[in-house]
Each structure stands twice: as structure tokens, then as C-alpha cells.
Design a protein around this motif. Structure first.
Motif, PDB file in Angstrom:
ATOM      1  N   MET A  41       0.798  -1.221   0.000  1.00  0.00           N
ATOM      2  CA  MET A  41       0.000   0.000   0.000  1.00  0.00           C
ATOM      3  C   MET A  41       0.838   1.283   0.000  1.00  0.00           C
ATOM      4  N   ALA A  42       1.953   1.290   0.683  1.00  0.00           N
ATOM      5  CA  ALA A  42       2.763   2.515   0.702  1.00  0.00           C
ATOM      6  C   ALA A  42       3.234   2.869  -0.704  1.00  0.00           C
ATOM      7  N   ALA A  43       3.732   1.874  -1.435  1.00  0.00           N
ATOM      8  CA  ALA A  43       4.227   2.128  -2.790  1.00  0.00           C
ATOM      9  C   ALA A  43       3.088   2.406  -3.751  1.00  0.00           C
ATOM     10  N   PHE A  44       2.050   1.582  -3.702  1.00  0.00           N
ATOM     11  CA  PHE A  44       0.948   1.738  -4.651  1.00  0.00           C
ATOM     12  C   PHE A  44       0.223   3.066  -4.467  1.00  0.00           C
ATOM     13  N   SER A  45      -0.048   3.427  -3.215  1.00  0.00           N
ATOM     14  CA  SER A  45      -0.811   4.654  -2.978  1.00  0.00           C
ATOM     15  C   SER A  45       0.014   5.908  -3.254  1.00  0.00           C
ATOM     16  N   GLY A  46       1.339   5.755  -3.370  1.00  0.00           N
ATOM     17  CA  GLY A  46       2.166   6.890  -3.744  1.00  0.00           C
ATOM     18  C   GLY A  46       2.055   7.239  -5.216  1.00  0.00           C
ATOM     19  N   ALA A  47       1.575   6.283  -6.026  1.00  0.00           N
ATOM     20  CA  ALA A  47       1.492   6.501  -7.469  1.00  0.00           C
ATOM     21  C   ALA A  47       0.076   6.418  -8.015  1.00  0.00           C
ATOM     22  N   PHE A  48      -0.846   5.816  -7.239  1.00  0.00           N
ATOM     23  CA  PHE A  48      -2.186   5.547  -7.739  1.00  0.00           C
ATOM     24  C   PHE A  48      -3.249   5.905  -6.708  1.00  0.00           C
ATOM     25  N   ARG A  49      -4.445   6.122  -7.181  1.00  0.00           N
ATOM     26  CA  ARG A  49      -5.632   6.070  -6.340  1.00  0.00           C
ATOM     27  C   ARG A  49      -5.968   4.578  -6.216  1.00  0.00           C
ATOM     28  N   VAL A  50      -5.833   4.013  -5.042  1.00  0.00           N
ATOM     29  CA  VAL A  50      -5.941   2.566  -4.869  1.00  0.00           C
ATOM     30  C   VAL A  50      -7.307   2.194  -4.300  1.00  0.00           C
ATOM     31  N   LEU A  51      -7.967   1.257  -4.945  1.00  0.00           N
ATOM     32  CA  LEU A  51      -9.199   0.660  -4.441  1.00  0.00           C
ATOM     33  C   LEU A  51      -8.905  -0.785  -4.064  1.00  0.00           C
ATOM     34  N   ARG A  52      -9.367  -1.193  -2.919  1.00  0.00           N
ATOM     35  CA  ARG A  52      -9.325  -2.614  -2.550  1.00  0.00           C
ATOM     36  C   ARG A  52     -10.611  -2.936  -1.812  1.00  0.00           C
ATOM     37  N   TYR A  53     -11.015  -4.199  -1.844  1.00  0.00           N
ATOM     38  CA  TYR A  53     -12.332  -4.539  -1.320  1.00  0.00           C
ATOM     39  C   TYR A  53     -12.340  -5.971  -0.790  1.00  0.00           C
ATOM     40  N   ASP A  54     -13.279  -6.233   0.096  1.00  0.00           N
ATOM     41  CA  ASP A  54     -13.528  -7.602   0.565  1.00  0.00           C
ATOM     42  C   ASP A  54     -14.566  -8.225  -0.349  1.00  0.00           C
ATOM     43  N   LYS A  55     -14.191  -9.300  -1.034  1.00  0.00           N
ATOM     44  CA  LYS A  55     -15.154  -9.949  -1.918  1.00  0.00           C
ATOM     45  C   LYS A  55     -16.321 -10.497  -1.110  1.00  0.00           C
ATOM     46  N   ARG A  56     -17.407 -10.768  -1.767  1.00  0.00           N
ATOM     47  CA  ARG A  56     -18.600 -11.249  -1.081  1.00  0.00           C
ATOM     48  C   ARG A  56     -18.287 -12.501  -0.263  1.00  0.00           C
ATOM     49  N   GLY A  57     -18.829 -12.513   0.961  1.00  0.00           N
ATOM     50  CA  GLY A  57     -18.589 -13.641   1.850  1.00  0.00           C
ATOM     51  C   GLY A  57     -17.247 -13.638   2.533  1.00  0.00           C
ATOM     52  N   HIS A  58     -16.480 -12.559   2.416  1.00  0.00           N
ATOM     53  CA  HIS A  58     -15.143 -12.478   2.997  1.00  0.00           C
ATOM     54  C   HIS A  58     -15.000 -11.186   3.804  1.00  0.00           C
ATOM     55  N   GLY A  59     -14.072 -11.226   4.758  1.00  0.00           N
ATOM     56  CA  GLY A  59     -13.771 -10.028   5.535  1.00  0.00           C
ATOM     57  C   GLY A  59     -15.009  -9.446   6.172  1.00  0.00           C
ATOM     58  N   ASP A  60     -15.179  -8.132   5.994  1.00  0.00           N
ATOM     59  CA  ASP A  60     -16.330  -7.449   6.570  1.00  0.00           C
ATOM     60  C   ASP A  60     -17.445  -7.219   5.552  1.00  0.00           C
ATOM     61  N   SER A  61     -17.349  -7.889   4.391  1.00  0.00           N
ATOM     62  CA  SER A  61     -18.465  -7.837   3.451  1.00  0.00           C
ATOM     63  C   SER A  61     -19.551  -8.794   3.905  1.00  0.00           C
TER      64      SER A  61
END
Length: 259
Positions: A41-61
């Protein structure tokens, strides 16, 4: 973190770093949550607008899922872009996220630019293997599978060298709702993208792990050979190469996306 509702009524959790930079969408593996991408995330967010998500049935989704498919799983990601009024994005997906990435590039190619397919396969094993896993998870939860998963996802060397990182993934596995894991396993069981990937026209990078026990490097080479012009990188890692070879993985992805 914010949430959005899919067209079939499920509430999914996502994170958006915001800003006006090019958009990079991250899609993670079966049994994990969006925090799987923390090392990048440190590298990616330095160059991009980063989206990440919990797929259905996972994490807090939302857990209420039932059998699903890659058509539905990938549509969730496209609907997240719609929710945020984002016309196009780059895609980086690992394992199951790479399978959705292949579907995205064959069925939603107008929404994606560069596509990174990591530690993944266009078809996965005999159906009976997945049916057995689904039956175990539905009756006993993920517990009986975790030890074997860890051995396929990380080399023994890394398990000894970085116990904290392995423990974080074990915690994600143990916290994954059995219903969500089973539903997404059914999508993997029923998937065969070996022929459709030949039609992909997006710039593609395939990343594989030399010691990957879940999606062997040979599967990655097959994908790279099938997609015209695809680049291929093989790392000294098992399945979760973004964790086991954090720096090499991040460099490979950034170099490709910045071309």
C-alpha cells in the motif's frame, strides 16, 4: 471503512485512497481480506488512487452469498467502479483475484487498462477436490484446512523467517465465514478460462511463484503464453508472493504499470 451495495443486494466493504491519480484496483485471494495488500500500500498509494475490497462472503463484506460465479464476482468489482464514478482502472489480482482479472479483461475490457495476474490459474483442479473442500468447510469450518493452506501459500523457509506475517494470514483464514469460502470455492471449481484468455488485448503481466503449491508456476506460464504480448515474472516464493517476496513483487508490478 465505507461500503456499497451490489446490484443483487449485497453490502461489500471497500477502501479508496482517493485523489485524482490513475486508479489501481486490487483483488485478493480466496480466504483473505483486503488487508492482504498491506505490504504494497505505501508504494501503490504513492502513485495511484488505490481501491481494494472484501469480496462477497469475505472479511467485513456481507456473508449471505450462496453459490456464485466469476461473472458475479467480477461484476462486483465493476459495480464498485460504477459506485465511485470511475470509468477505467488498472487491475492487480492474486489467486482468485487473478481469476477475476482474467474475467475482467475478457468481459469488461473497456473498463480496464493494464492487468496484473498474480499466482493464478485459468482452470483449477478436478471438481471432486473442490467438492470435498466445500463439504469440509460447510461441516467443520476452515480449521481442518488451514495447516495445508499455509504450506501451499508459504515456503517453509518463510514460515520460519516471518512468523508474524504468516500468523496474520492464518487469522484471516480462521475469520473467513465458511459460507463465503464455500461459495467462492464453487466459482473456482466451475471456472475454465483457458480458451477465453486468448482474446485478451489489454497489456498483461503474469507473476508466478517458483514454489507455489496452489497455482504452480507452470499455470502462470500457460496464461502468459496464451495472452498475446503478455509479460511474465517468476519470483522465489510460494503462493502469496506479494508477502513472501514483498519488494520484488512490488517492483515488478510498479515497473509494469508505469510503462
Amino acid at each position: 471503512m465505507p461500503r456499497f451495495t451490489t446490484s443483487d443486494g449485497l453490502s461489500l466493504r471497500y477502501e479508496d485512497t482517493g485523489g485524482d491519480r490513475p486508479v489501481l484496483l486490487l483483488s485478493n485471494s480466496l480466504g483473505t481480506r483486503l488487508e492482504m495488500w498491506d505490504p504494497q500500500m505505501a508504494a501503490f498509494s504513492g502513485a495511484f488512487r488505490v481501491l481494494r475490497y472484501d469480496k462477497r462472503g469475505h472479511g467485513d463484506s456481507e456473508t449471505r452469498v450462496g453459490p456464485t460465479s466469476f461473472a458475479r464476482l467480477t461484476r462486483d468489482a465493476v459495480e464498485l467502479l460504477d459506485h465511485l464514478n470511475i470509468a477505467r482502472a488498472d487491475w492487480c489480482g492474486l489467486s482468485m483475484g487473478g481469476m477475476s482479472g482474467m474475467w475482467a479483461a475478457t468481459h469488461h475490457r473497456d473498463r480496464f487498462d493494464r492487468v496484473v495476474l498474480c499466482n493464478t490459474s485459468a482452470a483449477m483442479g478436478p471438481p471432486d477436490l473442490w467438492n470435498q473442500r466445500i463439504a469440509i468447510v460447510k461441516t467443520k469450518g476452515l480449521g481442518p484446512l488451514v495447516s495445508n493452506i499455509v504450506d501451499r501459500w508459504f515456503t517453509k523457509r518463510f514460515q520460519e523467517a516471518d512468523k508474524a506475517s504468516v500468523a496474520r494470514i492464518v487469522d484471516m483464514l480462521n475469520a473467513t465465514p465458511p459460507e463465503g469460502y464455500a461459495a467462492c470455492s464453487s466459482a473456482i471449481r466451475d471456472m475454465d478460462q483457458r480458451w477465453p484468455v486468448r482474446s485478451i488485448t489489454n497489456p498483461v503481466l503474469v507473476i508466478a511463484g517458483t514454489h507455489d503449491g496452489s497455482t504452480p508456476a507452470a499455470k502462470g506460464r500457460e496464461i502468459a503464453a496464451a495472452i498475446p504480448g503478455a509479460a511474465y515474472v517468476e519470483l522465489d516464493a510460494a503462493h502469496l508472493s506479494n508477502i513472501e517476496q514483498e519488494k520484488a513483487f512490488t517492483t515488478a508490478v510498479m515497473d509494469f504499470l508505469r510503462r
